[in-house]
Design a protein around this motif. Structure first.
Motif, PDB file in Angstrom:
ATOM      1  N   GLY A 159       0.810  -1.217   0.000  1.00  0.00           N
ATOM      2  CA  GLY A 159       0.000   0.000   0.000  1.00  0.00           C
ATOM      3  C   GLY A 159       0.840   1.262   0.000  1.00  0.00           C
ATOM      4  N   LEU A 217      -7.748   4.272  -4.235  1.00  0.00           N
ATOM      5  CA  LEU A 217      -7.462   3.459  -3.057  1.00  0.00           C
ATOM      6  C   LEU A 217      -7.623   1.972  -3.338  1.00  0.00           C
ATOM      7  CD1 LEU A 217      -9.286   5.540  -0.304  1.00  0.00           C
ATOM      8  CD2 LEU A 217      -6.825   5.369  -0.689  1.00  0.00           C
ATOM      9  N   LEU A 262      -4.481   0.103  -4.310  1.00  0.00           N
ATOM     10  CA  LEU A 262      -3.286   0.114  -3.473  1.00  0.00           C
ATOM     11  C   LEU A 262      -2.782  -1.305  -3.181  1.00  0.00           C
ATOM     12  CD1 LEU A 262      -3.878   2.943  -0.838  1.00  0.00           C
ATOM     13  CD2 LEU A 262      -2.705   3.041  -3.046  1.00  0.00           C
ATOM     14  N   GLN A 322       1.450   6.796  -6.902  1.00  0.00           N
ATOM     15  CA  GLN A 322       0.328   7.625  -7.355  1.00  0.00           C
ATOM     16  C   GLN A 322       0.582   9.101  -7.058  1.00  0.00           C
ATOM     17  OE1 GLN A 322      -3.738   6.460  -6.487  1.00  0.00           O
ATOM     18  NE2 GLN A 322      -3.155   4.294  -6.381  1.00  0.00           N
ATOM     19  N   ALA A 359       2.456   1.687  -3.490  1.00  0.00           N
ATOM     20  CA  ALA A 359       1.484   2.074  -4.516  1.00  0.00           C
ATOM     21  C   ALA A 359       1.023   3.516  -4.343  1.00  0.00           C
ATOM     22  CB  ALA A 359       0.292   1.118  -4.495  1.00  0.00           C
ATOM     23  N   LEU A 360       0.764   3.933  -3.100  1.00  0.00           N
ATOM     24  CA  LEU A 360       0.329   5.311  -2.868  1.00  0.00           C
ATOM     25  C   LEU A 360       1.458   6.284  -3.191  1.00  0.00           C
ATOM     26  CD1 LEU A 360      -1.882   7.250  -2.000  1.00  0.00           C
ATOM     27  CD2 LEU A 360      -1.106   6.974   0.373  1.00  0.00           C
TER      28      LEU A 360
END
Length: 196
Positions: free
Chosen positions: A44, A186, A189, A51, A47-48
């Motif tokens: 998570g 979200l 993620l 982004q 991935a965030l």
């Protein structure tokens, strides 16, 4: 470290310890040890971070960092201090570089956004203690992500008089103008692997 230290540390003394075999933070001079994060937590964060990096505004040297010591600057340098390792933070890349070049800890004054990912044992820490500390440190935006299904994100924004105010909790995807324009997915993620 062979023996876990029991003294109260300033931020400078904590930094002088260097790397340890444990993930540590400093809370009012006390060394805190935390377990290694779980898979969903790590996926998570990564991935965030991607982004957010893909949507950083131009014209300023913003930088996304993960799990780096952050001096909250809550007390004078000669007093027992507080250093957190946010899961993710966005801040002034030039200031971060200067701090690193000078052998200093990153400063809360240079941070725009801090994100913590909730772990089973960190719920009170993330929702109460760190929320209060990050507000006291003057960090304008604080996000709390829970990677349990459905993945959710709580947005907190600093006010001039009463600490953080909740801007709401979102599930799925959302678009925000604060701290800068971005759209976050979200649901992506942490992807589930298809069996078969």
């Amino acid at each position: 470290m062979e023996h876990w230290p029991t003294q109260l540390y300033t931020v400078g003394e904590y930094a002088a310890l260097g790397e340890t075999e444990f993930r540590t933070e400093l809370q009012e001079g006390h060394l805190l040890m935390s377990p290694s994060p779980k898979r969903r937590h790590v996926l998570g964060i990564r991935a965030l971070a991607r982004q957010i990096e893909d949507q950083l505004p131009g014209g300023f040297e913003w930088e996304v960092l993960t799990e780096i010591d952050l001096d909250l600057g809550l007390v004078p340098p000669d007093q027992p201090g507080t250093v957190r390792q946010p899961d993710l933070m966005v801040g002034d890349g030039l200031a971060f570089e200067r701090a690193e070049d000078n052998g200093e800890t990153m400063k809360a004054a240079d941070v725009l956004l801090v994100v913590e990912f909730v772990s089973p044992g960190s719920r009170r820490m993330d929702y109460k203690i760190k929320r209060s500390e990050y507000a006291d440190a003057g960090i304008r935006h604080y996000w709390i992500v829970d990677v349990k299904e459905p993945i959710s994100l709580r947005m907190c924004e600093l006010t001039e008089t009463s600490g953080y105010v909740d801007k709401g909790e979102v599930i799925g995807g959302f678009t925000t103008a604060e701290p800068f324009p971005m759209t976050i997915d979200l649901a992506s993620l942490v992807r589930r692997r298809a069996e078969g």
